[in-house]
Design a protein around this motif. Structure first.
Motif, PDB file in Angstrom:
ATOM      1  N   ARG A  90      -2.496   5.093 -10.707  1.00 23.97           N
ATOM      2  CA  ARG A  90      -3.861   4.667 -10.394  1.00 23.97           C
ATOM      3  C   ARG A  90      -4.145   4.740  -8.890  1.00 23.97           C
ATOM      4  NH1 ARG A  90      -4.550  -1.198 -12.391  1.00 23.97           N
ATOM      5  NH2 ARG A  90      -6.569  -0.933 -11.395  1.00 23.97           N
ATOM      6  N   SER A  91      -3.094   4.747  -8.058  1.00 24.89           N
ATOM      7  CA  SER A  91      -3.309   4.873  -6.616  1.00 24.89           C
ATOM      8  C   SER A  91      -3.749   6.271  -6.233  1.00 24.89           C
ATOM      9  CB  SER A  91      -2.037   4.500  -5.849  1.00 24.89           C
ATOM     10  OG  SER A  91      -1.749   3.129  -5.999  1.00 24.89           O
ATOM     11  N   VAL A  92      -3.435   7.264  -7.052  1.00 24.29           N
ATOM     12  CA  VAL A  92      -3.897   8.634  -6.813  1.00 24.29           C
ATOM     13  C   VAL A  92      -5.356   8.759  -7.241  1.00 24.29           C
ATOM     14  CG1 VAL A  92      -3.558  11.066  -7.411  1.00 24.29           C
ATOM     15  CG2 VAL A  92      -1.575   9.568  -7.072  1.00 24.29           C
ATOM     16  N   VAL A  93      -5.626   8.394  -8.477  1.00 21.27           N
ATOM     17  CA  VAL A  93      -7.000   8.342  -8.982  1.00 21.27           C
ATOM     18  C   VAL A  93      -7.018   7.350 -10.131  1.00 21.27           C
ATOM     19  CG1 VAL A  93      -6.702  10.313 -10.568  1.00 21.27           C
ATOM     20  CG2 VAL A  93      -8.995   9.684  -9.770  1.00 21.27           C
ATOM     21  N   ASP A  94      -7.999   6.481 -10.118  1.00 21.71           N
ATOM     22  CA  ASP A  94      -8.097   5.447 -11.145  1.00 21.71           C
ATOM     23  C   ASP A  94      -9.062   5.919 -12.221  1.00 21.71           C
ATOM     24  OD1 ASP A  94      -8.506   3.193 -12.706  1.00 21.71           O
ATOM     25  OD2 ASP A  94      -8.353   1.820 -11.003  1.00 21.71           O
TER      26      ASP A  94
ATOM     27  N   GLU B 291     -11.427  15.591  -1.083  1.00 20.54           N
ATOM     28  CA  GLU B 291     -10.177  15.261  -1.756  1.00 20.54           C
ATOM     29  C   GLU B 291     -10.419  14.380  -2.974  1.00 20.54           C
ATOM     30  OE1 GLU B 291      -6.082  14.663  -2.719  1.00 20.54           O
ATOM     31  OE2 GLU B 291      -7.305  16.287  -1.888  1.00 20.54           O
ATOM     32  N   ILE B 292     -11.363  13.455  -2.874  1.00 12.53           N
ATOM     33  CA  ILE B 292     -11.715  12.626  -4.036  1.00 12.53           C
ATOM     34  C   ILE B 292     -12.237  13.512  -5.163  1.00 12.53           C
ATOM     35  CG2 ILE B 292     -13.317  10.867  -4.875  1.00 12.53           C
ATOM     36  CD1 ILE B 292     -13.078   9.552  -2.082  1.00 12.53           C
ATOM     37  N   ALA B 293     -13.082  14.478  -4.814  1.00 11.83           N
ATOM     38  CA  ALA B 293     -13.613  15.398  -5.829  1.00 11.83           C
ATOM     39  C   ALA B 293     -12.495  16.215  -6.473  1.00 11.83           C
ATOM     40  CB  ALA B 293     -14.654  16.314  -5.195  1.00 11.83           C
TER      41      ALA B 293
ATOM     42  N   GLU C 199     -11.490  16.136 -10.448  1.00 15.93           N
ATOM     43  CA  GLU C 199     -11.476  17.351 -11.271  1.00 15.93           C
ATOM     44  C   GLU C 199     -10.094  17.602 -11.881  1.00 15.93           C
ATOM     45  OE1 GLU C 199     -12.369  22.172 -10.830  1.00 15.93           O
ATOM     46  OE2 GLU C 199     -12.690  20.823  -9.133  1.00 15.93           O
ATOM     47  N   THR C 200      -9.053  17.291 -11.129  1.00 21.48           N
ATOM     48  CA  THR C 200      -7.698  17.597 -11.569  1.00 21.48           C
ATOM     49  C   THR C 200      -7.187  16.622 -12.622  1.00 21.48           C
ATOM     50  OG1 THR C 200      -7.216  18.524  -9.382  1.00 21.48           O
ATOM     51  CG2 THR C 200      -5.323  17.982 -10.775  1.00 21.48           C
ATOM     52  N   TRP C 201      -7.515  15.340 -12.490  1.00 13.41           N
ATOM     53  CA  TRP C 201      -6.917  14.338 -13.376  1.00 13.41           C
ATOM     54  C   TRP C 201      -7.944  13.472 -14.118  1.00 13.41           C
ATOM     55  CZ3 TRP C 201      -4.543  14.421  -8.239  1.00 13.41           C
ATOM     56  CH2 TRP C 201      -3.370  15.183  -8.213  1.00 13.41           C
ATOM     57  N   PHE C 202      -8.956  12.993 -13.423  1.00 13.61           N
ATOM     58  CA  PHE C 202      -9.922  12.094 -14.072  1.00 13.61           C
ATOM     59  C   PHE C 202     -10.671  12.811 -15.195  1.00 13.61           C
ATOM     60  CE2 PHE C 202     -14.038  10.164 -14.663  1.00 13.61           C
ATOM     61  CZ  PHE C 202     -13.866   8.805 -14.462  1.00 13.61           C
TER      62      PHE C 202
ATOM     63  N   PRO D 202     -10.031  15.648 -16.974  1.00 13.39           N
ATOM     64  CA  PRO D 202      -9.267  15.995 -18.174  1.00 13.39           C
ATOM     65  C   PRO D 202      -8.876  14.778 -19.019  1.00 13.39           C
ATOM     66  CG  PRO D 202      -8.465  17.246 -16.296  1.00 13.39           C
ATOM     67  CD  PRO D 202      -9.404  16.219 -15.751  1.00 13.39           C
ATOM     68  N   TYR D 203      -8.561  13.669 -18.368  1.00 16.07           N
ATOM     69  CA  TYR D 203      -8.236  12.453 -19.123  1.00 16.07           C
ATOM     70  C   TYR D 203      -9.410  12.039 -19.995  1.00 16.07           C
ATOM     71  CZ  TYR D 203      -7.237   7.505 -20.032  1.00 16.07           C
ATOM     72  OH  TYR D 203      -7.059   6.273 -20.641  1.00 16.07           O
ATOM     73  N   HIS D 204     -10.600  12.040 -19.421  1.00 13.58           N
ATOM     74  CA  HIS D 204     -11.767  11.606 -20.189  1.00 13.58           C
ATOM     75  C   HIS D 204     -12.230  12.669 -21.184  1.00 13.58           C
ATOM     76  CE1 HIS D 204     -12.373   7.620 -18.673  1.00 13.58           C
ATOM     77  NE2 HIS D 204     -11.989   8.066 -17.486  1.00 13.58           N
ATOM     78  N   ALA D 205     -11.969  13.926 -20.894  1.00 12.06           N
ATOM     79  CA  ALA D 205     -12.235  14.958 -21.899  1.00 12.06           C
ATOM     80  C   ALA D 205     -11.351  14.735 -23.123  1.00 12.06           C
ATOM     81  CB  ALA D 205     -12.001  16.344 -21.311  1.00 12.06           C
ATOM     82  N   ALA D 206     -10.093  14.345 -22.894  1.00 11.68           N
ATOM     83  CA  ALA D 206      -9.181  14.068 -24.001  1.00 11.68           C
ATOM     84  C   ALA D 206      -9.639  12.853 -24.792  1.00 11.68           C
ATOM     85  CB  ALA D 206      -7.771  13.859 -23.472  1.00 11.68           C
TER      86      ALA D 206
END
Length: 267
Positions: free
Chosen positions: A67-71, A111-113, A117-120, A122-126
């Motif tokens: 979560r420290s990388v992206v929540d 970097e936030i964007a 795109e990289t993790w947030f 795809p997680y929510h697409a799943a």
């Protein structure tokens, strides 16, 4: 399943989301002031705590990214879930106690964007795909967002957190009958819509009128492992002990059974 996104599919009308059990600092590990501090606020061992869920037919969706990388449970617009109260951001710059995570500053907008795109995304697409899959087969689907947190964090809340913290976005994300069933199964040491009213996942997906009922459970960590007064690198996190966790696991099995019973009433 990818290297960081883990999906175990079941056919029951229940999804258990595990957004904060990850400890992978990915390609930004070197930017953090301390890898241990960057990992400290994980929802430790919650994936093991709910390992029984798949045996009940539930689908689980878990990210291994810290979560420290992206929540993945924060509003991607950057809007606070708790205006006026201490909280952390989509890409947190402090830990729960308010200490800085980064050696210098934090991620810029670009970097936030990238992390979104990289993790947030795809997680929510799943999550979306699993909700749609199960909703096509069932009249109701319950999305259960599973969390845990230290029992004492003065920056975030006063005193000692109740054992079971149920969040439904002020009764907007699910039918009150589901809230009542989960609260009854959890027992007396609980609160509904107290300090934790549900994160972005609960608020975004919960559409009771469309048969999608989202509820968050925030556990005080003391319920399943011995929690030190002051976590440090020598004592945190304590190892997961299935025997130590067994009494809480039994209650959680009743909680998920209540979720399934509610969902199946809509069949």
């Amino acid at each position: 399943m990818s290297g960081w996104l883990h999906i175990l599919r079941g056919d029951a009308p229940l999804i258990v989301a595990l957004p904060h059990t990850g400890t992978d600092l990915a390609d930004v590990a070197g930017q953090f002031r301390s890898p241990w501090i960057a990992r400290r606020d994980a929802d430790w061992w919650v994936d093991r705590l709910y390992a029984f869920a798949h045996d009940m037919g539930a689908t689980t969706v878990r990210t291994a990214i810290s979560r420290s990388v992206v929540d993945v449970n924060r509003d991607p617009s950057g809007a606070s879930l708790y205006p006026g109260m201490a909280t952390t951001e989509l890409c947190p710059t402090t830990d729960f106690d308010g200490a800085p995570l980064y050696v210098a500053g934090g991620p810029d907008a670009g970097e936030i964007a990238r992390r979104r795109e990289t993790w947030f995304d795809p997680y929510h697409a799943a999550l979306t795909a699993e909700i749609e899959r199960l909703r096509a087969a069932h009249g109701r689907v319950v999305l259960y967002d599973a969390h845990s947190i230290r029992s004492h964090i003065p920056r975030l809340f006063d005193g000692t957190l109740p054992q079971f913290n149920i969040g439904t976005n002020g009764d907007a994300s699910c039918d009150p009958a589901l809230t009542a069933a989960v609260a009854a199964a959890a027992g007396p040491d609980q609160v509904v819509n107290g300090r934790f009213k549900g994160g972005w996942t609960t608020r975004h997906y919960g559409r009771p009128g469309d048969g999608i009922h989202a509820i968050q459970m925030e556990l005080a960590i003391r319920g399943y492992m011995d929690e030190p007064d002051v976590p440090d690198e020598a004592n945190w996190p304590p190892a997961f002990d299935p025997a130590r966790a067994a009494p809480l696991t039994a209650v959680l099995a009743d909680v998920l059974a209540a979720c399934l019973a509610f969902a199946r009433q809509g069949a």
